[in-house]
Design an enzyme around this catalytic site. Structure first.
Site, PDB file in Angstrom:
ATOM      1  N   ASN A  16       0.797  -1.232   0.000  1.00  0.00           N
ATOM      2  CA  ASN A  16       0.000   0.000   0.000  1.00  0.00           C
ATOM      3  C   ASN A  16       0.829   1.282   0.000  1.00  0.00           C
ATOM      4  OD1 ASN A  16       0.678  -0.667   2.686  1.00  0.00           O
ATOM      5  ND2 ASN A  16      -0.920   0.652   3.469  1.00  0.00           N
ATOM      6  N   GLU A  76       4.368  -4.750  12.117  1.00  0.00           N
ATOM      7  CA  GLU A  76       3.406  -3.671  11.858  1.00  0.00           C
ATOM      8  C   GLU A  76       2.260  -4.294  11.077  1.00  0.00           C
ATOM      9  OE1 GLU A  76       3.667  -0.554  12.894  1.00  0.00           O
ATOM     10  OE2 GLU A  76       5.695  -0.674  13.699  1.00  0.00           O
ATOM     11  N   CYS A 130      -3.576   0.774   6.764  1.00  0.00           N
ATOM     12  CA  CYS A 130      -3.748   0.214   8.112  1.00  0.00           C
ATOM     13  C   CYS A 130      -4.470   1.190   9.038  1.00  0.00           C
ATOM     14  CB  CYS A 130      -2.399  -0.183   8.692  1.00  0.00           C
ATOM     15  SG  CYS A 130      -1.220   1.176   8.717  1.00  0.00           S
TER      16      CYS A 130
HETATM   17  P1  NAP Z   1       0.809  -9.500   3.067  1.00  0.00           P
HETATM   18  O1  NAP Z   1       0.002 -10.211   2.055  1.00  0.00           O
HETATM   19  O2  NAP Z   1       0.926 -10.062   4.424  1.00  0.00           O
HETATM   20  O3  NAP Z   1       2.254  -9.304   2.403  1.00  0.00           O
HETATM   21  C1  NAP Z   1       3.249  -8.549   3.032  1.00  0.00           C
HETATM   22  C2  NAP Z   1       4.607  -9.073   2.626  1.00  0.00           C
HETATM   23  O4  NAP Z   1       4.822 -10.359   3.189  1.00  0.00           O
HETATM   24  C3  NAP Z   1       4.811  -9.223   1.131  1.00  0.00           C
HETATM   25  O5  NAP Z   1       6.080  -8.712   0.782  1.00  0.00           O
HETATM   26  C4  NAP Z   1       4.747 -10.723   0.931  1.00  0.00           C
HETATM   27  O6  NAP Z   1       5.467 -11.169  -0.203  1.00  0.00           O
HETATM   28  C5  NAP Z   1       5.402 -11.200   2.201  1.00  0.00           C
HETATM   29  N1  NAP Z   1       5.137 -12.604   2.537  1.00  0.00           N
HETATM   30  C6  NAP Z   1       4.074 -13.359   2.222  1.00  0.00           C
HETATM   31  N2  NAP Z   1       4.212 -14.609   2.732  1.00  0.00           N
HETATM   32  C7  NAP Z   1       5.392 -14.649   3.378  1.00  0.00           C
HETATM   33  C8  NAP Z   1       6.099 -15.631   4.114  1.00  0.00           C
HETATM   34  N3  NAP Z   1       5.611 -16.856   4.286  1.00  0.00           N
HETATM   35  N4  NAP Z   1       7.293 -15.323   4.638  1.00  0.00           N
HETATM   36  C9  NAP Z   1       7.802 -14.085   4.492  1.00  0.00           C
HETATM   37  N5  NAP Z   1       7.186 -13.100   3.798  1.00  0.00           N
HETATM   38  C10 NAP Z   1       5.990 -13.369   3.257  1.00  0.00           C
HETATM   39  O7  NAP Z   1       0.276  -8.030   3.307  1.00  0.00           O
HETATM   40  P2  NAP Z   1      -0.193  -6.924   2.252  1.00  0.00           P
HETATM   41  O8  NAP Z   1      -1.413  -7.373   1.586  1.00  0.00           O
HETATM   42  O9  NAP Z   1       0.946  -6.457   1.440  1.00  0.00           O
HETATM   43  O10 NAP Z   1      -0.489  -5.721   3.242  1.00  0.00           O
HETATM   44  C11 NAP Z   1      -1.712  -5.514   3.825  1.00  0.00           C
HETATM   45  C12 NAP Z   1      -1.600  -5.566   5.317  1.00  0.00           C
HETATM   46  O11 NAP Z   1      -0.532  -4.752   5.792  1.00  0.00           O
HETATM   47  C13 NAP Z   1      -2.838  -4.997   5.965  1.00  0.00           C
HETATM   48  O12 NAP Z   1      -3.228  -5.852   7.004  1.00  0.00           O
HETATM   49  C14 NAP Z   1      -2.369  -3.662   6.488  1.00  0.00           C
HETATM   50  O13 NAP Z   1      -3.137  -3.161   7.557  1.00  0.00           O
HETATM   51  C15 NAP Z   1      -0.972  -3.965   6.876  1.00  0.00           C
HETATM   52  N6  NAP Z   1      -0.194  -2.729   6.990  1.00  0.00           N
HETATM   53  C16 NAP Z   1       0.232  -2.365   8.229  1.00  0.00           C
HETATM   54  C17 NAP Z   1       0.938  -1.172   8.386  1.00  0.00           C
HETATM   55  C18 NAP Z   1       1.455  -0.751   9.729  1.00  0.00           C
HETATM   56  O14 NAP Z   1       2.365   0.071   9.763  1.00  0.00           O
HETATM   57  N7  NAP Z   1       0.922  -1.251  10.830  1.00  0.00           N
HETATM   58  C19 NAP Z   1       1.202  -0.384   7.273  1.00  0.00           C
HETATM   59  C20 NAP Z   1       0.737  -0.801   6.030  1.00  0.00           C
HETATM   60  C21 NAP Z   1       0.056  -1.985   5.897  1.00  0.00           C
HETATM   61  P3  NAP Z   1       4.711 -11.478  -1.607  1.00  0.00           P
HETATM   62  O15 NAP Z   1       4.152 -10.198  -2.072  1.00  0.00           O
HETATM   63  O16 NAP Z   1       5.777 -12.002  -2.462  1.00  0.00           O
HETATM   64  O17 NAP Z   1       3.641 -12.491  -1.294  1.00  0.00           O
END
Ligand code: NAP
Length: 470
Positions: free
Chosen positions: A149, A245, A279
């Site tokens: 995002n 996060e 988020c």
């Molecule tokens: P995601 O699907 O969990 O992916 C995040 C990252 O994790 C990607 O780079 C992904 O790689 C990687 N990943 C996936 N499976 C993995 C594994 N088994 N081992 C290590 N890495 C792995 O999350 P998203 O859809 O990008 O983000 C949405 C979430 O992020 C929401 O819940 C949002 O609230 C949260 N968020 C939190 C914050 C904060 O600061 N608190 C800020 C922004 C977003 P691939 O793309 O290659 O699958």
């Protein structure tokens, strides 16, 4: 683009496509790294650490300042990259690019504040002749895993503090949005970061991400992403530091004495910024019954006025959902709430990968929409009787990143500050307020640890005690 491995921009025969989520057009391709690449990156980072831990404050300061200058000079290119590969409109993307400049400048500043303090050893009998202090030292190789995002600034939030404190860092960007991270790495390399200090390895999270998190040579994992992935990583991580996060379903309370216009405009923006893929997205509006009938139609009008469409059109307010599977998930979650008795006040429609700004009410507490993160442009409004009722409802979920309250009453603001179980309380702002220098992170299912440069630097360093027996 190529990926950055041990100071070299490398190609691989296997490539991953980066497609624009609004029309599926091909934006670029990046290497699909394999296990050998990640192994080589970790080895280079271990080796690079012997150099980076000895870099002086002025050298680290200069690298980060030059990097900030380069990103500032290329702000429009960065904004275009963010808008093309991801979900943000060009106006949203410009804001992210300028925040990335802030993040790098604050990181440069923090190099000068990485201090310890003297320890009064003589408080213990027999230690009268002891004198000493502690210093903070970098921990080594940091593995950073980023979401889609904010593909630039959330990567900068990991790289900036890591470099400020003399660590080495390997970034695994999201597979849908790797280009902003690669462009940032170009700027940082150009700014003088030595080989191995920063590497960006593009590849699948389930493959190379998995190796990064489980390798014992990596001393900390700094992860931003979904709770589900965060929990998977926690099961594999072994003995290393961790920053998590994660997501939320942020509540905002609107009290009867709120500034109505401010509450409407701030929450419309907080609800639909980045099409709710944020988020800090305002997911649950808890509106006092005395103001409910005045607030809700205005909020719905604000949602209706939001222009959804082409991200590169300057007039567009809101872009698409990251991919079809996510758009379908949002649609399914809304439909489940409707089947359980919820009412749609506006929106509730999907067109391809676009989901309309949606406002709902009467959503039963048992629905996923009320309990989990929607991660889309959907906000639910509920009536509340009084502040106690609002706080109880705000806290009645397993997340706690930020919360907001609109009120002119100091007592209410203080009560909210004390009672809301979150990492940040915004008074007279929506939950979607953040500057890059504040501690940022959540409680409960929203995560562990804090970002915000000084706080991330703290997590990425360890105290070392020095004691002289004189
Ligand atoms: P995601 O699907 O969990 O992916 C995040 C990252 O994790 C990607 O780079 C992904 O790689 C990687 N990943 C996936 N499976 C993995 C594994 N088994 N081992 C290590 N890495 C792995 O999350 P998203 O859809 O990008 O983000 C949405 C979430 O992020 C929401 O819940 C949002 O609230 C949260 N968020 C939190 C914050 C904060 O600061 N608190 C800020 C922004 C977003 P691939 O793309 O290659 O699958």
């Amino acid at each position: 683009m190529k990926m950055l491995l041990n100071g070299e921009w490398v190609e691989r025969a296997a490539r991953m496509e980066v497609r624009d989520p609004q029309d599926d057009s091909l934006v670029d391709t990046v290497p699909q790294a394999n296990a050998a690449d990640m192994n080589a990156a970790i080895a280079a980072a271990v080796c690079g650490f012997e150099r980076t831990r000895r870099l002086s404050v002025h050298e680290r300061h200069a690298i980060l300042t030059r990097a900030a200058d380069l990103v500032a000079a290329r702000r429009e290119e960065f904004a275009y990259t963010i808008a093309r590969e991801g979900i943000k409109t060009i106006r949203e993307a410009r804001k992210e690019a300028s925040r990335c400049v802030d993040t790098l400048r604050i990181s440069a500043e923090e190099t000068r504040h990485l201090t310890g303090e003297t320890i009064p050893f003589d408080q213990r009998q027999g230690s009268e002749n002891r004198f000493g202090f502690y210093i903070r030292e970098p921990i080594g190789v940091i593995g950073a895993i980023a979401p889609f995002n904010d593909p630039l600034n959330l990567v900068a939030h990991k790289i900036g503090p890591a470099l400020a404190s003399g660590n080495t860092i390997i970034v695994k960007p999201h597979s849908e949005t790797p280009l902003s991270a690669l462009r940032l790495a170009e700027a940082i390399q150009e700014a003088g970061a030595p080989a191995g200090m920063l590497q960006v390895i593009t590849g699948r999270g389930s493959e190379v991400g998995d190796l990064l998190v489980s390798d014992p040579r990596v001393r900390m994992i700094s992860f931003t992403g979904s709770r589900a992935t965060g929990e998977t990583i926690m099961r594999k991580i072994g003995l290393k530091k961790v920053g998590m996060e994660l997501g939320s379903n942020a509540p905002v309370i609107v009290m009867a004495d709120a500034d109505l216009e401010l509450a409407v405009s701030a929450n419309v923006s907080g609800a639909f910024w980045a099409a709710g893929q944020n988020c800090l997205h305002v997911q649950r509006l808890l509106v006092h019954e005395a103001i409910y009938d005045a607030f809700v139609p205005r909020f719905v009008a604000g949602a209706r006025a939001y222009r959804v469409g082409d991200k590169l059109d300057e007039a567009t307010d809101m872009g698409p959902i990251i991919n079809r599977a996510e758009a379908l998930r949002i649609e399914r979650t809304v439909n489940e709430a409707i089947a359980a008795g919820a009412t749609v006040l506006c929106g509730g429609e999907r067109h391809g990968n676009f989901y309309a700004p949606t406002v709902m009410t009467d959503v039963p507490d048992s629905c996923a929409l009320a309990q989990e993160e929607i991660y889309g442009p959907v906000t639910i409004v509920s009536r509340i009787r009084d502040l106690e009722d609002a706080i109880q409802r705000a806290n009645a979920v397993d997340y706690g990143l930020q919360a907001g309250i609109f009120t002119r009453d100091l007592q209410s603001a203080f009560q909210a500050m004390r009672e809301l179980r979150v990492g940040g309380v915004m008074i007279n702002d929506s939950t979607d307020y953040r500057i890059d220098a504040m501690p940022f992170g959540g409680v409960k299912g929203s995560g562990l640890g804090r970002e915000g440069i000084r706080f991330a630097v703290h997590e990425m360093t360890e105290p070392k005690v020095v004691c002289f027996n004189l």
